[in-house]
Design an enzyme around this catalytic site. Structure first.
Site, PDB file in Angstrom:
ATOM      1  CG  HIS A  55      -1.921   1.116   1.243  1.00 13.46           C
ATOM      2  ND1 HIS A  55      -3.287   0.898   1.401  1.00 13.46           N
ATOM      3  CD2 HIS A  55      -1.786   2.466   1.132  1.00 13.46           C
ATOM      4  CE1 HIS A  55      -3.917   2.056   1.378  1.00 13.46           C
ATOM      5  NE2 HIS A  55      -3.029   3.022   1.228  1.00 13.46           N
ATOM      6  CG  HIS A  57      -1.263   6.949  -1.640  1.00 17.86           C
ATOM      7  ND1 HIS A  57      -2.558   7.197  -2.034  1.00 17.86           N
ATOM      8  CD2 HIS A  57      -1.365   6.213  -0.509  1.00 17.86           C
ATOM      9  CE1 HIS A  57      -3.402   6.646  -1.176  1.00 17.86           C
ATOM     10  NE2 HIS A  57      -2.700   6.042  -0.231  1.00 17.86           N
ATOM     11  CD  GLN A 150      -7.277  11.123  -0.914  1.00 20.69           C
ATOM     12  OE1 GLN A 150      -6.168  10.610  -0.928  1.00 20.69           O
ATOM     13  NE2 GLN A 150      -8.114  10.964   0.114  1.00 20.69           N
ATOM     14  CG  HIS A 208      -7.665   4.451   1.155  1.00 19.88           C
ATOM     15  ND1 HIS A 208      -7.200   3.876   0.004  1.00 19.88           N
ATOM     16  CD2 HIS A 208      -6.618   5.167   1.676  1.00 19.88           C
ATOM     17  CE1 HIS A 208      -5.927   4.230  -0.166  1.00 19.88           C
ATOM     18  NE2 HIS A 208      -5.554   4.999   0.827  1.00 19.88           N
ATOM     19  CD  GLU A 211      -6.419   6.803   6.276  1.00 18.90           C
ATOM     20  OE1 GLU A 211      -6.935   6.924   5.144  1.00 18.90           O
ATOM     21  OE2 GLU A 211      -5.252   7.140   6.538  1.00 18.90           O
ATOM     22  CG  ASP A 307      -0.736   5.256   3.483  1.00 18.20           C
ATOM     23  OD1 ASP A 307      -1.188   5.200   2.317  1.00 18.20           O
ATOM     24  OD2 ASP A 307      -1.401   5.693   4.439  1.00 18.20           O
TER      25      ASP A 307
HETATM   26  N1  17E Z   1      -5.235   9.331   1.221  1.00 15.79           N
HETATM   27  C1  17E Z   1      -5.999   8.830   2.224  1.00 15.79           C
HETATM   28  O1  17E Z   1      -7.231   8.922   2.137  1.00 15.79           O
HETATM   29  N2  17E Z   1      -5.419   8.236   3.264  1.00 15.79           N
HETATM   30  C2  17E Z   1      -4.113   8.146   3.353  1.00 15.79           C
HETATM   31  N3  17E Z   1      -3.563   7.556   4.417  1.00 15.79           N
HETATM   32  C3  17E Z   1      -3.315   8.666   2.308  1.00 15.79           C
HETATM   33  C4  17E Z   1      -3.900   9.244   1.268  1.00 15.79           C
HETATM   34  C5  17E Z   1      -1.837   8.563   2.394  1.00 15.79           C
HETATM   35 FE   FE2 Z   2      -3.428   5.098   1.597  1.00 17.99          FE
END
Ligand code: 17E
Ligand code: FE2
Length: 413
Positions: A55, A57, A150, A208, A211, A307
């Site tokens: 994982h 980006h 995103q 995702h 989070e 990440d």
């Molecule tokens: N975008 C997101 O939604 N969550 C993250 N941890 C990163 C990007 C790095």
């Molecule tokens: Fe991520």
């Protein structure tokens, strides 16, 4: 090529490994070199299958401070700052930064990468650049590309159309961000939407998922239900799931049954979850991680990712899975001797499982000759000394080499 005197995956006894025509052909002690055969003296060091970063980006990498530093350290400020930086993306910009990151990763023994790429961009600039880069770097690393929305699928203009366009262009996997959608219904709808897409197009899924330190963020149960009912679990990954670290134990107990039944994979990002998590707590302050230890003990696959490599979410990052595992064993309290020694699995085999690499991965006769030689006899020592990757071998070719630091302390006591 003959690699002599190595400990494969912590094995107490040393052995030799022969590579011919890009595959492992023999694993046995005390082999004699053939005429003109390249010989690497392992000197009792640790031989592992290559690191897997399950994982990361690569589109945002190496943009930290542009246009501003994330001073609050929240996920939401990261998203806001990236949204501004995204306006200035060009093909060359993405290629230059992602290539630099992949070079760092190659030096540290990472050969398998799953990258999320933001597709909430009407031009899909980063996606097109990374699809191009994926082909260019094939001799150095395998890259899987996740179409990652995103700013949401239902909460972003033409979000669904952009996801479909990303698939048409060649994304390997579909993503989602249900906890960031405007409301719970959109979150659920976004998961149904991507699971339909994945089913129709035969793609992998990596979400995702939850989070956030909000115990009422419960998209994980929705994703697990869809994965279970459609029999897609092994092809589906729930990334982050940090809210699972905040659920009450009674609910978590009930949820674990479904998670096991689903056969889904989990990815934890210990460095970044520790950094972004708990930001709205005063004290007590949460650790911000999913239940890595409990998931592992339940027989559920968990792998680790870095990440971020110096971007709006994390100013640090060196493309080194040892940093990730080091933080992971501390944060998830996997600090028993055997737990530490075995923790390389979070960045090797478990990652390979998440990426669905199958028989293409691992040190065994007949498999592609991909392996890394670490400057330590076993992984416990490797983690303690932050061992360098002495040799990174891909399909029988050396693609990166380091020297043992060999520090000499000259003071006397
Ligand atoms: N975008 C997101 O939604 N969550 C993250 N941890 C990163 C990007 C790095
Ligand atoms: Fe991520």
């Amino acid at each position: 090529m003959l690699i002599r005197n190595v400990h494969i995956e912590n094995d107490a006894s040393a052995t030799d490994v022969r590579i011919e025509n890009s595959v492992f052909t023999c694993i046995a002690p005390f082999m004699e070199p053939h005429e003109h055969e390249t010989v690497i003296d392992g000197a009792g060091a640790l031989l592992l299958p290559p690191f897997v970063d399950s994982h990361v980006h690569l589109d945002t990498t190496l943009t930290a401070g542009q246009p501003e530093w994330n001073e609050t350290g929240t996920l939401f400020d990261g998203i806001r700052i990236w949204s501004e930086r995204k306006q200035t993306l060009s093909r060359e910009d993405v290629l230059t930064r992602a290539e630099a990151a992949i070079t760092m990763m190659a030096g540290n023994g990472i050969q398998f990468i799953r990258t999320h790429v933001d597709v909430t961009d009407p031009g899909l600039t980063a996606l097109q650049a990374l699809l191009e880069l994926k082909e260019k770097v094939r001799d150095v690393a395998d890259i899987q590309i996740v179409a990652f929305p995103q700013e949401g699928i239902l909460s972003y203009p033409r979000g669904q159309a952009l996801m479909m366009e990303a698939i048409r262009l060649g994304a390997d996997a579909v993503g989602a961000i249900p906890h960031f959608e405007f409301n719970r219904d959109y979150g659920v709808e976004s998961l149904k939407f991507i699971m339909d897409l994945a089913e129709q197009h035969g793609l992998l899924v990596d979400v995702h998922c939850d989070e956030i330190d909000d115990p009422s963020s419960r998209n994980l149960e929705v994703l697990a239900t869809l994965a279970y009912e459609r029999d897609m679990g092994p092809r589906v990954t729930a990334s982050h799931t940090t809210a699972l670290g905040s659920y009450n134990d009674a609910y978590a107990c009930k949820l674990f049954r479904l998670l096991s039944m689903s056969g889904m994979n989990f990815v934890s990002n210990p460095l970044v979850n520790m950094h972004l998590g708990g930001r709205f707590d005063t004290y007590p302050k949460r650790r911000g991680l999913t239940r890595v230890k409990e998931l592992t003990e339940a027989g559920i696959n968990v792998s680790f990712g870095e990440d971020d490599i110096q971007d709006p979410w994390s100013p640090l990052g060196a493309g080194n899975m040892l940093d990730v595992v080091h933080m992971g064993v501390y944060a998830a309290q996997l600090m028993g001797y055997t737990q530490i020694k075995e923790s390389y699995r979070y960045a090797t085999h478990n990652g390979a499982h998440t990426l669905n690499l199958g028989d293409d991965y691992g040190i065994a006769v007949g498999r592609p000759a991909n392996c890394i030689l670490l400057d330590a006899p076993n992984f416990f020592d490797a983690l303690n000394t932050h061992a360098v990757v002495l040799t990174n071998i891909r399909e029988g070719r050396i693609i990166a080499q380091s020297h043992s630091p060999n520090t000499v302390v000259s003071c006397t006591f």
